[in-house]
Design an enzyme around this catalytic site. Structure first.
Site, PDB file in Angstrom:
ATOM      1  N   GLY A   1       0.773  -1.243   0.000  1.00  0.00           N
ATOM      2  CA  GLY A   1       0.000   0.000   0.000  1.00  0.00           C
ATOM      3  C   GLY A   1       0.800   1.286   0.000  1.00  0.00           C
TER       4      GLY A   1
ATOM      5  N   SER B   1       1.990   8.341   1.881  1.00  0.00           N
ATOM      6  CA  SER B   1       1.153   7.178   2.200  1.00  0.00           C
ATOM      7  C   SER B   1       1.264   6.810   3.673  1.00  0.00           C
ATOM      8  CB  SER B   1       1.588   5.960   1.373  1.00  0.00           C
ATOM      9  OG  SER B   1       1.279   6.121   0.012  1.00  0.00           O
ATOM     10  N   ILE B   2       0.147   6.367   4.243  1.00  0.00           N
ATOM     11  CA  ILE B   2       0.184   5.840   5.601  1.00  0.00           C
ATOM     12  C   ILE B   2       1.167   4.660   5.659  1.00  0.00           C
ATOM     13  CG2 ILE B   2      -1.188   4.641   7.343  1.00  0.00           C
ATOM     14  CD1 ILE B   2      -3.574   6.415   6.499  1.00  0.00           C
TER      15      ILE B   2
ATOM     16  N   GLN C   1       1.397  -1.293  -6.794  1.00  0.00           N
ATOM     17  CA  GLN C   1       0.186  -1.630  -7.553  1.00  0.00           C
ATOM     18  C   GLN C   1       0.412  -1.604  -9.053  1.00  0.00           C
ATOM     19  OE1 GLN C   1      -3.004   1.166  -6.992  1.00  0.00           O
ATOM     20  NE2 GLN C   1      -4.372   0.108  -8.408  1.00  0.00           N
TER      21      GLN C   1
ATOM     22  N   VAL D   1      -4.064  -6.090  -6.206  1.00  0.00           N
ATOM     23  CA  VAL D   1      -4.846  -7.037  -5.397  1.00  0.00           C
ATOM     24  C   VAL D   1      -6.166  -7.434  -6.072  1.00  0.00           C
ATOM     25  CG1 VAL D   1      -3.822  -6.293  -3.216  1.00  0.00           C
ATOM     26  CG2 VAL D   1      -5.986  -5.256  -3.976  1.00  0.00           C
TER      27      VAL D   1
ATOM     28  N   ALA E   1     -12.352   2.828  -4.197  1.00  0.00           N
ATOM     29  CA  ALA E   1     -13.659   2.782  -4.859  1.00  0.00           C
ATOM     30  C   ALA E   1     -13.557   3.658  -6.097  1.00  0.00           C
ATOM     31  CB  ALA E   1     -14.746   3.304  -3.928  1.00  0.00           C
TER      32      ALA E   1
ATOM     33  N   TYR F   1     -18.304   9.828   1.836  1.00  0.00           N
ATOM     34  CA  TYR F   1     -17.525   8.598   1.992  1.00  0.00           C
ATOM     35  C   TYR F   1     -18.289   7.412   1.382  1.00  0.00           C
ATOM     36  CZ  TYR F   1     -13.813   5.728   4.003  1.00  0.00           C
ATOM     37  OH  TYR F   1     -12.748   4.884   4.166  1.00  0.00           O
TER      38      TYR F   1
ATOM     39  N   LYS G   1     -15.502  -0.433   4.498  1.00  0.00           N
ATOM     40  CA  LYS G   1     -14.707  -0.434   5.742  1.00  0.00           C
ATOM     41  C   LYS G   1     -15.415  -1.230   6.836  1.00  0.00           C
ATOM     42  CE  LYS G   1     -11.041   2.034   4.601  1.00  0.00           C
ATOM     43  NZ  LYS G   1      -9.779   1.338   4.274  1.00  0.00           N
TER      44      LYS G   1
ATOM     45  N   ALA H   1      -4.901   9.098  -1.620  1.00  0.00           N
ATOM     46  CA  ALA H   1      -6.284   8.614  -1.502  1.00  0.00           C
ATOM     47  C   ALA H   1      -7.233   9.716  -1.058  1.00  0.00           C
ATOM     48  CB  ALA H   1      -6.354   7.432  -0.532  1.00  0.00           C
TER      49      ALA H   1
HETATM   50  P1  NAD Z   1      -2.548   6.054  -0.460  1.00  0.00           P
HETATM   51  O1  NAD Z   1      -3.186   6.480  -1.744  1.00  0.00           O
HETATM   52  O2  NAD Z   1      -1.189   6.525  -0.208  1.00  0.00           O
HETATM   53  O3  NAD Z   1      -2.615   4.477  -0.328  1.00  0.00           O
HETATM   54  C1  NAD Z   1      -3.631   3.701  -0.874  1.00  0.00           C
HETATM   55  C2  NAD Z   1      -2.955   2.505  -1.484  1.00  0.00           C
HETATM   56  O4  NAD Z   1      -3.911   1.582  -2.014  1.00  0.00           O
HETATM   57  C3  NAD Z   1      -2.021   2.894  -2.649  1.00  0.00           C
HETATM   58  O5  NAD Z   1      -0.729   2.443  -2.366  1.00  0.00           O
HETATM   59  C4  NAD Z   1      -2.604   2.156  -3.829  1.00  0.00           C
HETATM   60  O6  NAD Z   1      -1.616   1.728  -4.723  1.00  0.00           O
HETATM   61  C5  NAD Z   1      -3.276   1.005  -3.119  1.00  0.00           C
HETATM   62  N1  NAD Z   1      -4.247   0.322  -3.985  1.00  0.00           N
HETATM   63  C6  NAD Z   1      -5.438   0.770  -4.455  1.00  0.00           C
HETATM   64  N2  NAD Z   1      -5.968  -0.137  -5.288  1.00  0.00           N
HETATM   65  C7  NAD Z   1      -5.110  -1.185  -5.346  1.00  0.00           C
HETATM   66  C8  NAD Z   1      -5.073  -2.418  -6.055  1.00  0.00           C
HETATM   67  N3  NAD Z   1      -6.057  -2.769  -6.908  1.00  0.00           N
HETATM   68  N4  NAD Z   1      -4.019  -3.245  -5.852  1.00  0.00           N
HETATM   69  C9  NAD Z   1      -3.007  -2.908  -5.019  1.00  0.00           C
HETATM   70  N5  NAD Z   1      -2.978  -1.748  -4.329  1.00  0.00           N
HETATM   71  C10 NAD Z   1      -4.009  -0.901  -4.512  1.00  0.00           C
HETATM   72  O7  NAD Z   1      -3.552   6.539   0.682  1.00  0.00           O
HETATM   73  P2  NAD Z   1      -3.574   6.216   2.252  1.00  0.00           P
HETATM   74  O8  NAD Z   1      -4.394   7.299   2.822  1.00  0.00           O
HETATM   75  O9  NAD Z   1      -2.223   5.953   2.749  1.00  0.00           O
HETATM   76  O10 NAD Z   1      -4.461   4.891   2.308  1.00  0.00           O
HETATM   77  C11 NAD Z   1      -4.043   3.696   2.936  1.00  0.00           C
HETATM   78  C12 NAD Z   1      -5.172   3.080   3.732  1.00  0.00           C
HETATM   79  O11 NAD Z   1      -5.504   3.943   4.820  1.00  0.00           O
HETATM   80  C13 NAD Z   1      -6.467   2.876   2.948  1.00  0.00           C
HETATM   81  O12 NAD Z   1      -7.070   1.669   3.349  1.00  0.00           O
HETATM   82  C14 NAD Z   1      -7.312   4.035   3.416  1.00  0.00           C
HETATM   83  O13 NAD Z   1      -8.696   3.748   3.279  1.00  0.00           O
HETATM   84  C15 NAD Z   1      -6.899   4.111   4.855  1.00  0.00           C
HETATM   85  N6  NAD Z   1      -7.216   5.353   5.557  1.00  0.00           N
HETATM   86  C16 NAD Z   1      -6.851   6.562   5.034  1.00  0.00           C
HETATM   87  C17 NAD Z   1      -7.173   7.731   5.712  1.00  0.00           C
HETATM   88  C18 NAD Z   1      -6.817   9.094   5.147  1.00  0.00           C
HETATM   89  O14 NAD Z   1      -7.417  10.082   5.554  1.00  0.00           O
HETATM   90  N7  NAD Z   1      -5.835   9.206   4.260  1.00  0.00           N
HETATM   91  C19 NAD Z   1      -7.830   7.665   6.944  1.00  0.00           C
HETATM   92  C20 NAD Z   1      -8.169   6.402   7.470  1.00  0.00           C
HETATM   93  C21 NAD Z   1      -7.852   5.261   6.754  1.00  0.00           C
HETATM   94  O1  0WE Z   2     -10.413   5.693   2.882  1.00  0.00           O
HETATM   95  C1  0WE Z   2     -10.175   6.829   2.507  1.00  0.00           C
HETATM   96  C2  0WE Z   2      -9.983   7.123   1.034  1.00  0.00           C
HETATM   97  C3  0WE Z   2     -10.569   6.066   0.192  1.00  0.00           C
HETATM   98  C4  0WE Z   2     -10.552   6.281  -1.290  1.00  0.00           C
HETATM   99  C5  0WE Z   2     -10.124   7.420  -1.954  1.00  0.00           C
HETATM  100  C6  0WE Z   2     -10.177   7.487  -3.334  1.00  0.00           C
HETATM  101  C7  0WE Z   2      -9.766   8.709  -4.103  1.00  0.00           C
HETATM  102  C8  0WE Z   2      -9.406   8.409  -5.538  1.00  0.00           C
HETATM  103  C9  0WE Z   2     -11.057   5.247  -2.023  1.00  0.00           C
HETATM  104  N1  0WE Z   2     -11.136   5.295  -3.371  1.00  0.00           N
HETATM  105  C10 0WE Z   2     -10.698   6.385  -4.020  1.00  0.00           C
HETATM  106  N2  0WE Z   2     -10.790   6.387  -5.393  1.00  0.00           N
HETATM  107  C11 0WE Z   2     -10.248   7.349  -6.157  1.00  0.00           C
HETATM  108  O2  0WE Z   2     -10.401   7.330  -7.395  1.00  0.00           O
HETATM  109  N3  0WE Z   2     -10.108   7.829   3.429  1.00  0.00           N
HETATM  110  C12 0WE Z   2     -10.404   7.522   4.808  1.00  0.00           C
HETATM  111  C13 0WE Z   2      -9.847   9.244   3.092  1.00  0.00           C
HETATM  112  C14 0WE Z   2     -11.175   9.908   2.892  1.00  0.00           C
HETATM  113  O3  0WE Z   2     -11.834   9.820   1.731  1.00  0.00           O
HETATM  114  C15 0WE Z   2     -13.035  10.500   1.881  1.00  0.00           C
HETATM  115  C16 0WE Z   2     -13.118  11.020   3.171  1.00  0.00           C
HETATM  116  C17 0WE Z   2     -11.931  10.642   3.829  1.00  0.00           C
HETATM  117  C18 0WE Z   2     -11.564  10.952   5.232  1.00  0.00           C
HETATM  118  C19 0WE Z   2     -14.074  10.684   0.962  1.00  0.00           C
HETATM  119  C20 0WE Z   2     -15.185  11.423   1.352  1.00  0.00           C
HETATM  120  C21 0WE Z   2     -15.295  11.930   2.648  1.00  0.00           C
HETATM  121  C22 0WE Z   2     -14.247  11.746   3.567  1.00  0.00           C
END
Ligand code: NAD
Ligand code: 0WE
Length: 261
Positions: free
Chosen positions: A13, A19-20, A40, A65, A95, A157, A164, A197
């Site tokens: 990820g 990225s987290i 990815q 994945v 999504a 969301y 989730k 994301a």
């Molecule tokens: P990010 O975009 O840096 O990471 C998301 C990752 O998902 C990317 O590395 C992307 O390559 C991977 N991914 C998506 N589709 C994929 C696929 N088909 N195959 C393989 N990898 C795939 O963003 P992030 O914020 O670091 O997100 C990491 C996790 O943390 C996610 O599950 C996200 O829902 C969760 N999260 C994010 C937040 C936020 O505010 N950013 C808050 C809570 C939870």
């Molecule tokens: O889980 C997430 C992000 C999830 C995410 C983000 C994207 C952006 C680009 C999933 N799919 C996509 N697809 C794309 O094409 N978060 C927790 C961050 C997030 O996303 C939101 C939030 C928060 C917080 C969307 C709406 C409202 C709040």
């Protein structure tokens, strides 16, 4: 000496240095873990190679994945470097873009629902199953990333909230199932962080400001703060913890009403 010394972790990820998963990799590396990474798409390969280098890792493997074949191949390739490993980090969510815009009932489609659940929830179990042969009998741990949108409604969301909720139940079923094999399974529920994301999400800046104004700690959190908790949960310091969701959100989730201060 770090509390992950002697542990090997596969991190799924990383997409950028925001990225987290990047924060998790840094924290685990600092605690002495040996790391491996997946990416990815080819576009992301060089970025993932950068963090691998920064954390002393030579192992960077492709994995979308959505593909059963690529999930299997990850471990075939990993086995060329390691005879086993201890930690699996799943930091993946997706999504289709249009699912995250507008009213839930208007936005949700059969295909959007299916993709969100497939990529964001099922993939954790799929990665875990194929990992089992390499993770058995070694005080192992798995971790995924969730969001409070699983239990409460957040504008926009949408179907990700359902995905989730599924991911969290998935995590609990995995914890119950894999506990007897010595594998713990947990989740971190992170507060909002500006990552890829979050890019292009309407009003995301507003959400960050809202957290800064209302959360008990009056600030947002960083990927590294998630990483430090991730390192703990995947270490033997957390040997009694499984099936749990730990919030790393500067306390936001405890509030019953916000915006009045
Ligand atoms: P990010 O975009 O840096 O990471 C998301 C990752 O998902 C990317 O590395 C992307 O390559 C991977 N991914 C998506 N589709 C994929 C696929 N088909 N195959 C393989 N990898 C795939 O963003 P992030 O914020 O670091 O997100 C990491 C996790 O943390 C996610 O599950 C996200 O829902 C969760 N999260 C994010 C937040 C936020 O505010 N950013 C808050 C809570 C939870
Ligand atoms: O889980 C997430 C992000 C999830 C995410 C983000 C994207 C952006 C680009 C999933 N799919 C996509 N697809 C794309 O094409 N978060 C927790 C961050 C997030 O996303 C939101 C939030 C928060 C917080 C969307 C709406 C409202 C709040």
């Amino acid at each position: 000496m770090g509390f992950l010394k002697g542990k090997r972790a596969l991190i799924v990820g990383v997409a950028s240095n925001r990225s987290i998963a990047w924060g998790i990799a840094e924290a685990m590396h600092e605690q002495g873990a040996e790391l491996a990474f997946t990416y990815q798409t080819e576009k992301l390969k060089s970025r993932v190679e950068k963090i691998a280098e920064a954390t002393g890792s030579q192992i960077v493997i492709p994995c979308d994945v959505a593909s059963d074949e690529q999930i299997r191949d990850v471990y075939a390739q990993l086995a060329e470097h390691w005879d086993g490993f201890d930690i699996l980090v799943h930091s993946v969510g997706f999504a289709p873009r249009e699912q995250l815009d507008g009213d839930y009932i208007d936005a949700v489609t059969r295909e959007g629902f299916q993709i969100a659940h497939d990529i964001s929830s099922y993939s954790f179990a799929a990665l875990a199953r194929e990992a089992l042969p390499m993770m058995q009998g070694r005080d192992a741990a798995m971790l995924t990333l969730t969001y409070v949108g699983s239990e409460r409604v957040l504008k926009g969301y949408n179907v990700m909230g359902l995905a989730k909720a599924s991911l969290e139940a998935n995590m609990r079923y995995m914890a119950a199932n894999l506990g007897p094999r010595g594998i713990r399974v947990n989740a971190i529920s992170a507060g909002p962080i500006k990552t890829l994301a979050a890019a292009g999400i309407a009003d995301f800046r507003k959400m960050l400001h809202h957290v800064e104004e209302c959360a008990p700690m009056r600030r947002t959190i960083t990927p590294r703060e998630v990483g430090d908790v991730a390192a703990f949960l995947c270490s033997d310091l957390a040997s009694g913890v499984t099936g749990e969701i730990t919030f790393v959100d500067s306390g936001y989730n405890i509030l019953g009403m916000t915006g009045l201060n």
